[in-house]
Scaffold this motif. Structure first.
Motif, PDB file in Angstrom:
ATOM      1  N   PRO A  22      -7.751  -4.157  17.217  1.00 54.23           N
ATOM      2  CA  PRO A  22      -8.165  -3.193  16.302  1.00 54.23           C
ATOM      3  C   PRO A  22      -7.387  -1.887  16.602  1.00 54.23           C
ATOM      4  N   GLN A  23      -6.996  -1.504  17.858  1.00 50.04           N
ATOM      5  CA  GLN A  23      -5.801  -0.627  18.461  1.00 50.04           C
ATOM      6  C   GLN A  23      -4.680  -0.210  17.685  1.00 50.04           C
ATOM      7  N   LEU A  24      -4.328  -1.432  17.119  1.00 53.82           N
ATOM      8  CA  LEU A  24      -2.939  -1.593  16.794  1.00 53.82           C
ATOM      9  C   LEU A  24      -3.209  -0.976  14.808  1.00 53.82           C
ATOM     10  N   TRP A  25      -4.348  -1.257  14.663  1.00 54.27           N
ATOM     11  CA  TRP A  25      -4.586  -0.557  13.574  1.00 54.27           C
ATOM     12  C   TRP A  25      -4.365   0.775  13.041  1.00 54.27           C
ATOM     13  N   SER A  26      -3.788   1.197  11.899  1.00 56.34           N
ATOM     14  CA  SER A  26      -3.664   2.710  11.357  1.00 56.34           C
ATOM     15  C   SER A  26      -2.736   2.702   9.462  1.00 56.34           C
ATOM     16  N   TRP A  27      -4.502   3.180   8.702  1.00 57.26           N
ATOM     17  CA  TRP A  27      -4.494   2.578   8.073  1.00 57.26           C
ATOM     18  C   TRP A  27      -2.827   4.062   6.745  1.00 57.26           C
ATOM     19  N   GLU A  28      -2.711   4.827   7.957  1.00 57.50           N
ATOM     20  CA  GLU A  28      -1.672   5.483   7.470  1.00 57.50           C
ATOM     21  C   GLU A  28       0.103   4.880   7.660  1.00 57.50           C
ATOM     22  N   ALA A  29      -0.053   3.975   8.250  1.00 57.60           N
ATOM     23  CA  ALA A  29       0.535   3.285   8.176  1.00 57.60           C
ATOM     24  C   ALA A  29       1.457   1.367   7.852  1.00 57.60           C
ATOM     25  N   ILE A  30       0.137   1.614   7.469  1.00 55.46           N
ATOM     26  CA  ILE A  30       0.262  -0.252   6.997  1.00 55.46           C
ATOM     27  C   ILE A  30       0.992   0.271   5.392  1.00 55.46           C
ATOM     28  N   HIS A  31       2.215  -0.552   5.467  1.00 55.44           N
ATOM     29  CA  HIS A  31       3.343  -0.994   4.046  1.00 55.44           C
ATOM     30  C   HIS A  31       2.291  -1.629   3.467  1.00 55.44           C
TER      31      HIS A  31
ATOM     32  N   LEU B  16       1.084  -1.199   0.018  1.00 61.26           N
ATOM     33  CA  LEU B  16       0.183   0.171   0.285  1.00 61.26           C
ATOM     34  C   LEU B  16       1.284   0.770   0.164  1.00 61.26           C
ATOM     35  N   ARG B  17       2.560   1.014   0.470  1.00 63.87           N
ATOM     36  CA  ARG B  17       2.806   2.162   0.686  1.00 63.87           C
ATOM     37  C   ARG B  17       4.771   1.700  -0.051  1.00 63.87           C
ATOM     38  N   ASN B  18       5.345   2.776  -0.846  1.00 60.68           N
ATOM     39  CA  ASN B  18       6.591   2.361  -1.230  1.00 60.68           C
ATOM     40  C   ASN B  18       6.762   1.637  -0.252  1.00 60.68           C
TER      41      ASN B  18
ATOM     42  N   PRO C 178       8.665  -2.753  11.730  1.00 58.15           N
ATOM     43  CA  PRO C 178       7.808  -2.621  12.132  1.00 58.15           C
ATOM     44  C   PRO C 178       6.349  -3.453  11.339  1.00 58.15           C
ATOM     45  N   VAL C 179       5.447  -3.717  12.354  1.00 55.12           N
ATOM     46  CA  VAL C 179       4.148  -4.533  12.057  1.00 55.12           C
ATOM     47  C   VAL C 179       3.846  -4.196  10.778  1.00 55.12           C
ATOM     48  N   PHE C 180       3.787  -3.063  10.739  1.00 60.23           N
ATOM     49  CA  PHE C 180       2.861  -2.369   9.399  1.00 60.23           C
ATOM     50  C   PHE C 180       3.945  -2.937   8.043  1.00 60.23           C
ATOM     51  N   TYR C 181       4.959  -3.450   8.113  1.00 59.49           N
ATOM     52  CA  TYR C 181       4.980  -4.147   6.767  1.00 59.49           C
ATOM     53  C   TYR C 181       4.350  -5.373   6.457  1.00 59.49           C
ATOM     54  N   ASN C 182       3.839  -5.927   8.307  1.00 58.44           N
ATOM     55  CA  ASN C 182       3.373  -6.868   7.616  1.00 58.44           C
ATOM     56  C   ASN C 182       2.039  -7.053   8.268  1.00 58.44           C
ATOM     57  N   MET C 183       0.934  -6.220   8.132  1.00 58.48           N
ATOM     58  CA  MET C 183      -0.013  -6.534   8.767  1.00 58.48           C
ATOM     59  C   MET C 183      -1.236  -7.188   8.874  1.00 58.48           C
TER      60      MET C 183
ATOM     61  N   ALA D 122      -5.742   5.483   1.887  1.00 55.21           N
ATOM     62  CA  ALA D 122      -5.467   6.607   3.130  1.00 55.21           C
ATOM     63  C   ALA D 122      -7.553   7.136   3.670  1.00 55.21           C
ATOM     64  N   ALA D 123      -8.037   6.595   2.704  1.00 59.29           N
ATOM     65  CA  ALA D 123      -9.303   7.605   2.906  1.00 59.29           C
ATOM     66  C   ALA D 123     -10.157   5.802   3.611  1.00 59.29           C
ATOM     67  N   MET D 124     -10.015   5.409   3.566  1.00 59.81           N
ATOM     68  CA  MET D 124     -10.712   4.444   3.887  1.00 59.81           C
ATOM     69  C   MET D 124     -11.085   4.203   5.803  1.00 59.81           C
ATOM     70  N   PRO D 125     -12.016   3.274   5.527  1.00 54.90           N
ATOM     71  CA  PRO D 125     -12.251   3.543   6.899  1.00 54.90           C
ATOM     72  C   PRO D 125     -12.025   2.697   8.164  1.00 54.90           C
ATOM     73  N   GLY D 126     -11.872   3.344   9.326  1.00 54.38           N
ATOM     74  CA  GLY D 126     -10.289   2.564  10.595  1.00 54.38           C
ATOM     75  C   GLY D 126     -11.951   0.900  10.468  1.00 54.38           C
ATOM     76  N   PRO D 127     -11.083  -0.197  10.822  1.00 53.60           N
ATOM     77  CA  PRO D 127     -12.460  -0.817  11.708  1.00 53.60           C
ATOM     78  C   PRO D 127     -12.855  -0.698  13.032  1.00 53.60           C
ATOM     79  N   PRO D 128     -14.322  -1.573  13.124  1.00 52.14           N
ATOM     80  CA  PRO D 128     -15.075  -1.471  13.849  1.00 52.14           C
ATOM     81  C   PRO D 128     -15.260  -1.198  15.212  1.00 52.14           C
ATOM     82  N   GLY D 129     -15.567  -0.400  16.126  1.00 52.14           N
ATOM     83  CA  GLY D 129     -15.159  -0.533  17.905  1.00 52.14           C
ATOM     84  C   GLY D 129     -14.311   0.296  18.243  1.00 52.14           C
TER      85      GLY D 129
END
Ligand code: UDP
Ligand code: MN
Length: 287
Positions: A232-241, A143-145, A218-223, A280-287
């Protein structure tokens, strides 16, 4: 066997063209299902703006049409075989035998997943036309370079986190950094298939054993997709590569599809089966 001008093919590998870069993203495809996964991955890699090669190791088993689609999406296709493991090793890691001895209790493996095929990932150490490679499972999206990973040492992987803190001591082999080397490949084969050997999570257990001092990404390189459900507290569309659809695949009907809806819609866009969405425009996880 095809022979690239500046890419001598190690025995048992045949590429459709020479390498264009010293760096490559590599995935593995042994059937048509994972070829579809790889197509979405390829499309996502292109959009990430990388200049590295995108290579697909395949066993010749996928049909011609999906392989052609991968080539059109920019893949360098490298045909190979499964590893030359012994009959005893193959029997121990056959699907039913492995599922019986080391059941999957946390999620479901699709019927098209053959555990023994996973070990063919190790062939990327034979791709010595590349200095550095980043392996990515065919069921993932970039999702990111991620090109900075080519500067990272061997062996880096993210933790296998999808349920709790207890997962942090294990790596997930869906994304990792490697330096191809014939010597490393030979050492791996010698260690892999010894009498009585059983790798309960196939290449993942093996790689963790072979590289006990693995570096953590970082977990964001293999979410992992179950983070959406369980952490869900670990989720971040901005950070996920890299987003990785471990267990059930986004192109299957499965019992978690409702709860993973937005992730599946995102994947379908990259696969060409729906509108392309902006992560980057996706909704976050429910809850
Ligand atoms: N793979 C394959 N054919 C198989 C099993 C695995 O091509 O029958 C490849 C494919 O690249 C896949 C990876 O090995 O993404 C690991 O399998 P999978 O992603 O299904 O495992 P999970 O991430 O669910 O543990
Ligand atoms: Mn996977």
């Amino acid at each position: 066997m095809g022979t690239g001008i500046n890419s001598p093919n190690p025995e048992g590998l045949s590429a459709d063209r020479p390498a264009k870069s010293r760096h490559a993203y590599v995935t593995l495809v042994t059937n048509d299902d994972y070829a579809l996964g790889a197509l979405a991955l390829l499309n996502s890699l292109r959009r990430s703006g990388t200049e590295a090669d995108c290579a697909v190791l395949h066993t010749g088993a996928p049909s011609p049409a999906p392989l052609e689609r991968l080539a059109r999406a920019g893949a360098r296709l490298i045909e190979t075989d499964l590893l030359p493991t012994s009959d005893a090793f193959n029997a121990a890691h056959a699907r039913d035998a492995l599922h019986g001895r080391a059941p999957f209790t946390k999620g479901g493996k699709p019927a098209f997943h053959t555990p023994l095929d996973n070990f063919a990932k190790l062939r990327l150490w034979q791709l010595t036309e590349y200095e550095r490679v980043v392996f990515i499972d065919a069921d993932a999206l970039v999702l990111r370079n991620c090109d900075r990973l080519f500067a990272y040492p061997e062996f880096c992987a993210a933790p296998n986190v999808y349920e709790s803190l207890a997962d942090f001591h294990r790596l997930n082999s869906g994304v990792f950094t490697a330096r191809p080397s014939a010597a490393t490949f030979d050492a791996m084969l010698a260690r892999l298939d010894r009498p009585g050997m059983f790798w309960r999570r196939t290449d993942q257990s093996f790689l963790q054993d072979f590289f006990p001092d693995w570096h953590g990404l970082p977990v964001f390189y293999n979410m992992l997709q179950y983070v959406w459900l369980n952490l869900p507290q670990l989720w971040s569309w901005e950070a996920i590569h890299i987003l990785h659809y471990q267990y059930e695949k986004p192109w299957q009907d499965h019992d978690k599809a409702d709860r993973l809806g937005p992730l599946i819609e995102l994947w379908r866009g990259y696969a060409g089966l729906g509108p392309l969405l902006d992560p980057a425009a996706m909704p976050g996880p429910p809850g």
